[in-house]
Design a protein around this motif. Structure first.
Motif, mmCIF file in Angstrom:
data_model
loop_
_atom_site.group_PDB
_atom_site.id
_atom_site.type_symbol
_atom_site.label_atom_id
_atom_site.label_comp_id
_atom_site.label_asym_id
_atom_site.label_seq_id
_atom_site.Cartn_x
_atom_site.Cartn_y
_atom_site.Cartn_z
ATOM 1 N N TRP A 280 0.827 -0.951 -0.283
ATOM 2 C CA TRP A 280 -0.201 -0.119 0.439
ATOM 3 C C TRP A 280 0.773 1.344 0.255
ATOM 4 N N SER A 281 0.466 2.371 -0.587
ATOM 5 C CA SER A 281 0.953 3.337 -0.306
ATOM 6 C C SER A 281 1.058 4.012 1.055
ATOM 7 N N GLN A 282 0.969 5.491 1.081
ATOM 8 C CA GLN A 282 1.423 5.909 2.399
ATOM 9 C C GLN A 282 -0.285 6.341 3.031
ATOM 10 N N ASN A 283 -1.127 6.997 1.469
ATOM 11 C CA ASN A 283 -2.075 6.923 1.781
ATOM 12 C C ASN A 283 -3.476 5.875 1.570
ATOM 13 N N GLN A 284 -3.017 4.959 0.792
ATOM 14 C CA GLN A 284 -3.948 4.105 1.515
ATOM 15 C C GLN A 284 -3.851 3.268 2.648
ATOM 16 N N VAL A 285 -2.841 3.443 3.274
ATOM 17 C CA VAL A 285 -2.202 2.875 5.455
ATOM 18 C C VAL A 285 -3.432 3.959 5.581
ATOM 19 N N ALA A 286 -3.451 5.597 5.327
ATOM 20 C CA ALA A 286 -3.937 6.633 5.470
ATOM 21 C C ALA A 286 -4.720 6.383 5.910
ATOM 22 N N LYS A 287 -5.601 5.920 4.280
ATOM 23 C CA LYS A 287 -7.775 5.475 5.089
ATOM 24 C C LYS A 287 -7.649 3.954 5.241
ATOM 25 N N GLU A 288 -7.043 3.547 5.436
ATOM 26 C CA GLU A 288 -7.410 2.194 5.951
ATOM 27 C C GLU A 288 -7.549 2.472 7.863
ATOM 28 N N LEU A 289 -6.987 3.723 8.268
ATOM 29 C CA LEU A 289 -6.347 3.821 9.482
ATOM 30 C C LEU A 289 -7.715 4.883 9.847
ATOM 31 N N GLY A 290 -8.005 5.522 9.122
ATOM 32 C CA GLY A 290 -9.310 7.072 9.334
ATOM 33 C C GLY A 290 -8.228 8.078 9.471
ATOM 34 N N ILE A 291 -7.367 8.196 9.237
ATOM 35 C CA ILE A 291 -6.982 9.800 9.536
ATOM 36 C C ILE A 291 -6.947 9.846 7.865
ATOM 37 N N THR A 292 -6.210 11.015 8.068
ATOM 38 C CA THR A 292 -5.341 11.500 6.300
ATOM 39 C C THR A 292 -3.936 11.452 6.930
ATOM 40 N N SER A 293 -3.231 11.909 5.294
ATOM 41 C CA SER A 293 -2.392 11.900 5.313
ATOM 42 C C SER A 293 -0.962 12.628 5.645
#
Length: 122
Positions: A16-29
């Motif tokens: 995953w990209s950093q954006n995808q990780v942030a999305k999974e966590l429910g936080i912003t990049s």
């Protein structure tokens, strides 16, 4: 394992990209970037989600997180807890320490409401 290492592990495990990780966590990049750079300290819930996504035991991650934040005496206690307790018991201790005591508040509210009954004139 700190947040930066956890994030890298999640990214490599899931590709995953950093954006995808942030999305999974429910936080912003931006919030994830600040967490990785240790500009901010994420919530326990964020660390638990990261640990699960990374395939790492959340108990160990939370203990390490709190150990890093604690002073010298607190670090000794967290280290002792990590060694002395089985993982499931350690997680319960961590949750008990970080969760507000809701039952006490409810009992206080209930008793204060009950005390008002004594002031009602019939």
């Amino acid at each position: 394992m700190n947040a930066k290492e956890l994030i890298k592990k999640v990214q490599s495990r899931h590709e995953w990209s950093q954006n995808q990780v942030a999305k999974e966590l429910g936080i912003t990049s931006a919030a994830l970037s600040n967490l990785a750079q240790e500009k901010t300290d994420g919530s326990d819930e964020t660390y638990i989600k990261l640990a699960k996504l990374a395939g790492v035991d959340p108990t160990e991650i939370l203990i390490e997180k709190h150990m890093r934040k604690a002073g010298p005496e607190g670090q000794k206690i967290w280290a002792h807890l990590a060694k002395a307790l089985p993982k499931s018991a350690a997680l319960l201790v961590v949750v008990a320490l970080i969760t507000p005591n809701i039952q006490t508040h409810a009992e206080t509210s209930k008793s204060s409401k009950l005390s008002n009954v004594y002031y009602v004139k019939l």
